[in-house]
Design a protein around this motif. Sequence first.
Motif, short mmCIF file in Angstrom:
data_model
loop_
_atom_site.label_atom_id
_atom_site.label_comp_id
_atom_site.label_asym_id
_atom_site.label_seq_id
_atom_site.Cartn_x
_atom_site.Cartn_y
_atom_site.Cartn_z
N MET A 129 0.88 -1.11 -0.08
CA MET A 129 0.01 0.04 0.10
C MET A 129 0.88 1.44 0.00
O MET A 129 0.64 2.26 -0.55
CB MET A 129 -0.99 -0.10 1.35
N ASP A 130 1.92 1.20 0.67
CA ASP A 130 2.84 2.45 0.60
C ASP A 130 3.47 2.59 -0.66
O ASP A 130 3.73 3.78 -1.09
CB ASP A 130 3.93 1.99 1.73
N GLN A 131 3.82 1.70 -1.27
CA GLN A 131 4.38 1.64 -2.60
C GLN A 131 3.47 2.14 -3.71
O GLN A 131 3.80 3.06 -4.27
CB GLN A 131 5.09 0.42 -3.33
N LEU A 132 2.23 1.70 -3.47
CA LEU A 132 1.28 2.37 -4.56
C LEU A 132 1.05 3.76 -4.26
O LEU A 132 0.63 4.46 -4.90
CB LEU A 132 -0.16 1.46 -4.31
N LYS A 133 0.84 3.95 -2.91
CA LYS A 133 0.54 5.57 -2.67
C LYS A 133 1.79 6.29 -3.06
O LYS A 133 1.27 7.64 -3.40
CB LYS A 133 0.32 5.41 -1.06
N GLY A 134 3.12 5.99 -3.23
CA GLY A 134 4.10 6.68 -3.63
C GLY A 134 4.19 6.96 -4.99
O GLY A 134 5.10 7.58 -5.57
N ALA A 135 3.47 5.75 -5.76
CA ALA A 135 3.65 5.93 -7.15
C ALA A 135 2.82 6.91 -7.91
O ALA A 135 1.73 7.55 -7.33
CB ALA A 135 3.21 4.47 -7.85
N THR A 136 3.03 7.24 -9.13
CA THR A 136 2.44 8.29 -10.04
C THR A 136 2.18 8.08 -11.38
O THR A 136 3.20 7.23 -11.81
CB THR A 136 2.83 9.55 -9.65
N GLY A 137 1.38 8.52 -12.12
CA GLY A 137 1.54 8.36 -13.68
C GLY A 137 1.09 6.89 -14.06
O GLY A 137 0.60 6.14 -13.51
N ASN A 138 1.99 6.53 -15.16
CA ASN A 138 1.78 5.23 -15.73
C ASN A 138 2.52 4.10 -14.80
O ASN A 138 1.80 3.15 -14.82
CB ASN A 138 2.76 5.27 -17.24
N ALA A 139 3.17 4.38 -13.96
CA ALA A 139 3.80 3.61 -12.95
C ALA A 139 2.54 3.18 -11.88
O ALA A 139 2.39 1.94 -11.44
CB ALA A 139 4.82 4.20 -12.44
N PHE A 140 1.85 4.28 -11.56
CA PHE A 140 0.69 3.90 -10.74
C PHE A 140 -0.36 2.93 -11.40
O PHE A 140 -0.70 2.16 -10.81
CB PHE A 140 0.39 5.20 -10.27
N ASP A 141 -0.54 3.46 -12.63
CA ASP A 141 -1.73 2.76 -13.28
C ASP A 141 -1.25 1.03 -13.45
O ASP A 141 -2.25 0.38 -13.18
CB ASP A 141 -1.75 3.43 -14.80
N THR A 142 -0.22 0.97 -13.72
CA THR A 142 0.47 -0.37 -13.93
C THR A 142 0.38 -1.22 -12.66
O THR A 142 -0.21 -2.38 -12.38
CB THR A 142 1.65 -0.44 -14.37
N MET A 143 0.71 -0.39 -11.52
CA MET A 143 0.78 -1.17 -10.40
C MET A 143 -0.73 -1.43 -9.79
O MET A 143 -1.05 -2.28 -9.02
CB MET A 143 1.60 -0.20 -9.12
N PHE A 144 -1.24 -0.43 -10.19
CA PHE A 144 -3.04 -0.33 -9.36
C PHE A 144 -3.68 -1.63 -9.98
O PHE A 144 -4.22 -2.34 -9.54
CB PHE A 144 -3.44 0.76 -9.76
N LEU A 145 -3.58 -1.70 -11.34
CA LEU A 145 -4.39 -2.63 -12.04
C LEU A 145 -3.69 -4.22 -11.60
O LEU A 145 -4.37 -5.17 -11.41
CB LEU A 145 -3.94 -2.58 -13.70
N THR A 146 -2.36 -4.25 -11.34
CA THR A 146 -1.71 -5.50 -11.18
C THR A 146 -2.14 -6.09 -9.72
O THR A 146 -2.54 -7.07 -9.46
CB THR A 146 -0.16 -5.36 -11.29
N MET A 147 -2.32 -4.98 -8.86
CA MET A 147 -2.68 -5.24 -7.44
C MET A 147 -4.07 -5.69 -7.35
O MET A 147 -4.45 -6.51 -6.76
CB MET A 147 -2.29 -4.12 -6.66
N MET A 148 -4.87 -5.04 -8.21
CA MET A 148 -6.38 -4.96 -7.91
C MET A 148 -6.63 -6.34 -8.81
O MET A 148 -7.81 -6.76 -8.18
CB MET A 148 -7.02 -3.58 -8.81
N ILE A 149 -6.22 -6.67 -9.72
CA ILE A 149 -6.34 -7.90 -10.15
C ILE A 149 -6.28 -9.17 -9.23
O ILE A 149 -7.17 -9.74 -8.77
CB ILE A 149 -5.46 -8.35 -11.40
N LYS A 150 -5.11 -9.04 -8.61
CA LYS A 150 -5.02 -9.93 -7.41
C LYS A 150 -5.97 -9.72 -6.21
O LYS A 150 -6.43 -10.59 -5.76
CB LYS A 150 -3.54 -9.76 -6.79
#
Length: 230
Positions: free
Chosen positions: A155-176
Motif C-alpha cells: 500500500m505504501d508503494q502504491l501510494k508513492g507511485a504516480t502516472g503510468n507507474a501507478f496505473d500499472t501497479m494499481f491494475l496488477t494489485m487490483m487483479i490480485k
Amino acid sequence: MNVPRRPSHRVAMVAAVATAVLVVTGCGGNSSKSGGSPSTTTTQASPTASPSASAPAGQHNQADVTFAQGMIPHHRQAIVMADMAEQHASSSDVKALAQKIKKAQTPEIETMTTWLKSWGEAVPQGMGGMGHGNASATPGMDMGMGMGMMSDHDMDQLKGATGNAFDTMFLTMMIKHHEGAVEMANTEKQQGAYGPAKEMAGNIVTSQTAEITQMRKMLGTASPSATATP
C-alpha cells in the motif's frame, strides 16, 4: 249465542303464543351458533396471521459470518486503493474503474455490517489486521488476509507511485485483490446458508470476474481468472 265461541278463541290465542315462543327459542339457538362461529374462524385464521414465525429468511451459519467479516475489510482496502487512483492515476480508464469499484463496494460494506450487527457478531474495524493503526482487536477479523489483500508495504508503494507507474501497479494489485474476493465469494456460495449473503456473493463473482478481464486487457495480458467458477 256468543258464549260457546269464547273457548275456541282462547285456545287459538294460546296456540299462537306457544308457536311464537318456539320461534323465538329457535332463533335464540341459531344466534348462539352464529355467535360461536366467528370465534372458530378467528382461531383458524390466527396461524396464518404471523407467517414470519416459521420463515427461514433469517437463518445463517458460520460461513455467512466468516464471509461478511472477511469481505468487509477486503472491500475497505479496495476503496482505499480506489481513492489513491483518483489522485495518482494518469489514465482516465483507471480512474473510471476505481470509481466503479468504490460505488459498488461501499453499499456492500454497509449491508454486511447490518447483517453482522443483527446476528450479534463482531464487526471488523478498519482493514482488519492491515496495520496503519486500524488493526482489529477482535480475533478472527483478519480472515480476509491472504485472499488478495495487500500488505502495508504494498500500500505504501502504491501510494508513492504516480502516472503510468501507478496505473500499472494499481491494475496488477487490483487483479490480485479481485481474485481473492472471488475466491471468498465462491466459498460463501458453496457453504453459506443466508440467502442475501449468497446472492451478494454471486454478484461479486460476476462483477469482479468481469473487472478482472477488463483490467487484464488494460494491461495487455488478457486471460481468464483462475479463481472464477461458473
